[in-house]
Design a protein around this motif. Structure first.
Motif, short mmCIF file in Angstrom:
data_model
loop_
_atom_site.label_atom_id
_atom_site.label_comp_id
_atom_site.label_asym_id
_atom_site.label_seq_id
_atom_site.Cartn_x
_atom_site.Cartn_y
_atom_site.Cartn_z
N PHE A 98 0.84 -1.43 -0.07
CA PHE A 98 0.05 0.00 0.01
C PHE A 98 0.72 1.23 -0.15
CE2 PHE A 98 -2.94 -3.17 2.08
CZ PHE A 98 -3.83 -3.19 1.28
N VAL A 99 2.01 1.38 0.89
CA VAL A 99 2.78 2.38 1.14
C VAL A 99 3.46 2.82 -0.28
CG1 VAL A 99 4.86 3.27 2.13
CG2 VAL A 99 2.97 2.03 3.61
N SER A 100 3.74 1.73 -0.94
CA SER A 100 4.46 2.00 -2.16
C SER A 100 3.46 2.22 -3.49
CB SER A 100 5.42 0.78 -2.61
OG SER A 100 4.41 -0.15 -2.89
N LEU A 101 2.34 2.31 -3.10
CA LEU A 101 1.34 2.41 -4.18
C LEU A 101 0.25 3.65 -4.10
CD1 LEU A 101 0.38 0.63 -6.60
CD2 LEU A 101 -1.21 -0.53 -5.17
N TYR A 102 0.04 3.89 -3.02
CA TYR A 102 -1.01 4.90 -2.94
C TYR A 102 -0.56 6.41 -2.88
CZ TYR A 102 -5.33 2.26 -2.40
OH TYR A 102 -6.53 1.18 -2.63
N ALA A 128 8.96 -3.25 -9.78
CA ALA A 128 8.43 -1.84 -9.91
C ALA A 128 9.65 -1.31 -10.81
CB ALA A 128 8.22 -1.20 -8.93
N GLY A 143 10.14 2.43 -12.67
CA GLY A 143 9.62 3.80 -13.03
C GLY A 143 8.26 3.94 -12.26
N PRO A 144 7.59 5.10 -12.66
CA PRO A 144 6.23 5.37 -12.07
C PRO A 144 5.18 4.75 -12.66
CG PRO A 144 6.94 7.21 -13.56
CD PRO A 144 8.05 6.11 -13.65
N SER A 145 3.91 4.84 -12.14
CA SER A 145 2.78 4.11 -12.87
C SER A 145 2.38 4.93 -13.98
CB SER A 145 1.49 4.10 -11.93
OG SER A 145 0.94 5.09 -11.92
N ALA A 146 1.82 4.59 -14.90
CA ALA A 146 1.70 5.32 -16.23
C ALA A 146 0.60 4.78 -16.91
CB ALA A 146 3.10 5.43 -17.19
N GLY A 194 1.57 8.78 -13.28
CA GLY A 194 1.03 8.93 -12.35
C GLY A 194 -0.44 8.51 -12.55
N VAL A 195 -0.84 7.26 -12.34
CA VAL A 195 -2.16 6.83 -12.68
C VAL A 195 -2.84 6.15 -11.20
CG1 VAL A 195 -3.85 5.53 -14.19
CG2 VAL A 195 -1.69 6.24 -14.98
N HIS A 196 -2.98 5.07 -11.05
CA HIS A 196 -3.41 4.39 -9.84
C HIS A 196 -2.11 4.31 -8.93
CE1 HIS A 196 -7.22 3.91 -11.26
NE2 HIS A 196 -6.72 3.14 -12.45
N GLY A 197 -0.75 4.37 -9.43
CA GLY A 197 0.45 4.44 -8.37
C GLY A 197 0.89 5.76 -8.77
N PRO A 198 2.08 5.66 -7.97
CA PRO A 198 2.75 6.99 -7.76
C PRO A 198 3.32 7.59 -9.30
CG PRO A 198 4.59 5.08 -7.28
CD PRO A 198 2.80 4.35 -7.49
#
Lengths: 179, 765
Positions: free
Chosen positions: A107-111, A149, A151-154, A164-168
């Motif tokens: 959760f911490v790495s995702l929200y 993981a 890179g960032p979420s995309a 930066g979508v549902h993830g960082p």
């Protein structure tokens, strides 16, 4: 006297350059255990949530921010930074592995929009086959849920690449040396 | 003896079942019906090209280019593919055992496993899981398998709420459409259209204008609320590892991660074919799937989850309560729905190796033009979609779009598990041919069709599959035959009765064939090296000049040439799915060439699609030994010239570039798949030409495809990409050259004049 580069050092250099060249990390920081609290403080935007770090001699004590462990849903939603450890770094992909433990890494790495991930230099492996060899060992040792993981979420679903979508939206990588 | 096979009966690819018993697509009842159905198909494709084609084209070409780039980042791509292939072959071979093992592992972890026989069984079970957990709302990450099951509709019929969390899938859900691509469900929608959809559906205070950032933020927030409210999170699985009972999810957005862990109950639904032995076997797939899918080295997230996971439980209904250890539930639903039967089907089995990356969608020129709503069936899209649809839905669904695969083979090298996708399409076409009803109008081509095909085969396919008979007749009666087929009434008849589009120029048959010319002359005496030049159908009957040029070039380089009497390679019937006929032709060709090959003569081939038969397709049609012998002795003509020059042949014997030195070269799709384009460009450069090459996957003509009434417009749309590229080159004074006959026909249609084959530029005459 020879100037041999140790495999670790070579992997670490490759890891750093992969992250930078492929634009996978918003920042890459290298710090010793002693430098850790200050270096980490620089990367944090409050509110901060975190999962405990498994590295000996390294903790969130002396970090210049209030850090919430085991956050509530409300704290998670409000957090702007999440800190977790990585089990591995994969040099030629710029990938980190995040273990799902009761500490709440998943959760911490995702929200939160900013993920700060701490990887030990000695855990950086050169390539994916080596990483999967290590992962198989970790699976056998009970770490049976892990996220690779990179890179960032995309997404490209809305007509252009958006980070930066549902993830960082940003991944910050800290490499911990000299333990 | 040449081939041990009795071609009529022993080829395992050919369905031996009673055609009457096959649920085949109906063949045309007669020319009027046939013409109508062709017109309807053409209209449907025209509509798709006008509405979705542009966006699909931009997105798929973007993915395809990124894939090329991502593959170029690694040096062991072929090795990874080989390993992935072997792992999949072994996993499918031991699939029943893997199902048992994963069941044991998941249950030991505290989860449940259900193997669903079919869609209804799966949907019923998932609904029962909702009841078991007193759940009302499900959030889902993208899963093609649940599209196949039509799970959303089934759950909604039971009054459950279902919300998709992949943004593309969410858009499709709101628009009430079907995905148009294996991995990009909304790939056909431009942002402006998504904005309009959101404006209509959500009536926002400030209307959206199509800014991707704004749309993404809005969608993320909306979907995020649904995830926090959901009782059950359903994901698919890209891979399942039996030993540990784990699933792997390959994603970019992070929605699958949230969906899997935010609600306390996780249901994973996936086809049984996704099973692998252990996490170790994942490595090559993790390195491949991003590259061949979206064109990334690796996707943002590859989740290896062994649920129920150790992650704490979050209760969004009690937002102040810290996350804490708690009960998590996991249910794995493995879907059969035809897959275990596919495993027993020698030809369709390969489909089960598919990891659904979408590379065969993106690399396909026809797909780039029409998208998955045209090039797709009930669920699955693109080249491999035919195999999936044939195995899961049946031949009707597969047959609807199967003909859009032209066998150009551009997907072959992109498939991460080395599936022979064109072959699967050929097999499915053969089965569709055999499942059709009889046609009253087959007399139109009777006498021209010495084939081994069933009565019911579509007359159009029978005509193109038997082009050799037509060529012989056309040549023997030329120029009368050409005058006749050049008249308007005949063209109208050809169009209406046989589906040969009246807008296409027909081949002009030559009275003197290439072989007749060659048999009337002596090759150079006392040559150290002797070769055969294969008189392919087009060189022989339509374009003898390029054959003559090939002979003169080889002789100038000191090679003695024989042009043997040998038939068509079988390419024409194979491309129509007439495998039995192709098989027979292959055996005949091998019988005619074997003795020459045994005496050490190489076989030089001008038409790339025929070379591809010798080098690749004959593997399916000849014995292994025969195939290998011919494969190892066969060369594309410019490849052979390259080899001669490299081995000391006198390049001074060939004319240097003069006149137009600048060339724009369009290689042939199958030639490029075989990696043979560089020989042509190298030889031309060596002789002083400045060569640029086309970057399209296919010219659009693809043999008979562009002649077919229902596909003419798709063919021209694909050709437009080539035109756009070469128009500027041409304006800059470059001369167009092309290796394939049908590419040449297409370029002539696009630009007005027929390009020469590269060998003709080397002609010392």
């Amino acid at each position: 006297m020879s100037l041999e580069v140790s495999p670790d050092a070579e992997s670490m250099a490759t890891f750093e350059s992969t992250l930078e060249e492929r634009d996978l990390a918003a920042s890459v920081t290298v710090a010793s255990a002693a430098e850790f609290p200050d270096a980490l403080s620089e990367l944090l935007v409050s509110p901060v949530v975190a999962a405990d770090l498994p590295f000996e001699g390294v903790s969130y004590d002396n970090v210049d921010s209030e850090i919430t462990l085991s956050p509530s849903p409300a704290e998670l939603d409000a957090a702007r930074t999440g800190i977790t450890a990585a089990g591995l770094g994969v040099a030629d992909y710029g990938t980190v592995t995040i273990r799902s433990t009761p500490g709440g890494e998943e959760f911490v790495s995702l929200y939160p929009e900013r993920h700060v991930v701490v990887v030990a230099a000695s855990d950086i492996v050169p390539d994916m086959p080596t990483a999967f060899g290590r992962l198989a060992e970790e699976f056998a040792a009970g770490y049976t849920s892990q996220i690779l993981a990179t890179g960032p979420s995309a997404t490209g679903d809305m007509g252009g690449i958006v980070k930066g979508v549902h993830g960082p939206q940003e991944a910050h990588v800290m490499i911990l040396e000299d333990r | 003896m040449a081939s041990e096979q009795s071609p009529q009966s022993s080829n395992p690819a050919i369905e031996e079942t009673d055609p009457e018993g096959e649920p085949g697509a109906a063949a045309d009842a007669g020319p009027a019906d046939g013409a109508r159905s062709r017109r309807e198909k053409a209209a449907a494709l025209r509509h798709l090209m006008a509405t979705e084609g542009k966006t699909v084209g931009e997105n798929t070409r973007g993915f395809n280019e990124s894939t090329e780039e991502a593959i170029s980042h690694i040096s062991n791509y072929e090795d990874l593919r080989e390993r992935a292939r072997v792992i999949k072959e072994e996993a499918i071979a031991e699939l029943p055992d893997l199902i048992d093992r994963v069941t044991e592992a998941v249950e030991a972890n505290g989860g449940s496993v259900y193997v669903a026989e079919d869609a209804a069984d799966a949907n019923e079970h998932i609904a029962s899981l909702m009841d078991e957990h007193s759940a009302q709302k499900m959030v889902k990450s993208k899963s093609m398998t649940t599209e196949e099951l039509e799970l959303n509709a089934a759950l909604e019929a039971e009054d459950f709420d279902v919300v998709e969390t992949d943004l593309g899938e969410w858009v499709i859900q709101i628009a009430e459409e079907a995905p148009s691509h294996l991995i990009g469900p909304a790939i056909h929608k431009p942002p402006e259209e998504i904005a309009t959809l959101f404006n209509e559906h959500f009536d926002p205070a400030e209307p959206f204008n199509g800014d991707p950032d704004e749309l993404t933020q809005f969608a993320r927030d909306k979907v995020g609320e649904h995830i926090e409210e959901a009782d059950v999170g359903l994901t698919g699985a890209n891979f399942v590892t039996a030993e540990s009972g784990s699933i792997a999810l390959v994603t970019n957005e992070g929605n699958a991660r949230k969906t899997a862990v935010t609600p306390p109950t996780h249901v994973a639904v996936t086809g049984v074919e996704k099973l692998l032995p252990s996490v170790r076997e994942l490595a090559p797939f993790v390195e491949l799937i991003g590259r061949t899918g979206t064109g990334q080295d690796i996707t943002s997230y590859v989740s290896l989850l062994t649920p129920p996971t150790d992650s704490p439980v979050l209760d969004f209904e009690d937002p102040e309560k810290p996350m804490a250890e708690g009960d998590r539930d996991f249910h794995l639903v493995l879907v059969d729905n035809g897959r275990l039967a596919m495993r027993e089907d020698a030809q369709l089995k390969e489909t089960l190796y598919c990891i659904r990356c979408g590379a065969c969608n993106n690399s396909c020129a026809n797909f780039q033009s029409v998208g998955g709503h045209g090039f797709g069936g009930e669920t699955y899209t693109g080249g491999i979609g035919t195999g999936w649809e044939a195995g899961i839905e049946g031949l009707d669904s597969a047959g609807d779009f199967n003909d859009l695969c032209t066998g150009c083979s551009r997907c072959v090298n992109k498939c991460p598990v080395k599936i022979d996708i064109p072959w699967i399409n050929t097999v499915v076409r053969d089965r569709v041919n055999r499942g059709g009803e009889g046609s009253d109008y087959s007399f139109l081509v009777e006498g021209l069709t010495p084939d081994s095909e069933p009565e019911g085969i579509d007359v159009q396919k029978r005509l193109f599959g038997n082009i050799e008979s037509l060529a012989k007749l056309g040549s023997a009666t030329a120029p009368l035959s050409n005058w006749l087929t050049g008249t308007r009434p005949v063209r109208i008849l050809l169009d209406r009765a046989l589906g040969v589009d009246a807008r296409r120029e027909l081949p002009q048959w030559r009275r003197e064939t290439f072989r007749e010319w060659a048999s009337g002359r002596d090759s150079i005496p006392g040559a150290e090296r002797e070769v055969l030049v294969y008189p392919d159908l087009y060189t022989n009957y339509v374009l003898p000049e390029r054959g003559k040029a090939a002979v003169r070039v080889l002789e100038a380089l000191g090679v003695g040439v024989t042009v043997p009497e040998v038939g068509e390679s079988g390419r024409a019937p194979l491309s129509q799915g007439m495998i039995a006929t192709a098989d027979r032709k292959a055996s005949a060709v091998y019988a005619d060439l074997a003795e020459h090959v045994d005496t050490g003569r190489d076989v030089v081939v001008i038409e790339p699609s025929d070379l591809a038969m010798f080098r690749n397709d004959y593997e399916k049609l000849l014995s292994e030994e025969s195939f290998e012998r011919l494969r190892d002795s066969s060369y594309e003509v410019m490849e052979y010239v390259y080899g001669l020059l490299e081995n000391g042949a006198d390049r001074e014997a060939l004319p240097k570039a003069n006149g137009t030195r600048e060339l724009a070269y369009h290689s042939h799709c199958q030639q490029r798949t075989l990696g043979l384009e560089p020989y042509t460009t190298a030889v031309l450069s060596d002789l002083g030409y400045d060569v640029t090459t086309s970057e399209v996957e296919c010219c659009g003509m693809a043999g008979s495809f562009g002649y077919k009434s229902e596909y003419y417009e798709v063919s021209m749309d694909v050709g437009q990409q080539l035109k756009d590229q070469f128009e500027a080159e041409r304006a800059n004074g470059r001369r167009i050259v092309a290796s394939g006959t049908s590419c040449g026909d297409q370029l002539e249609a696009l630009f007005g004049d027929a390009p020469p084959h590269p060998i003709e530029l080397l002609d010392p005459r």
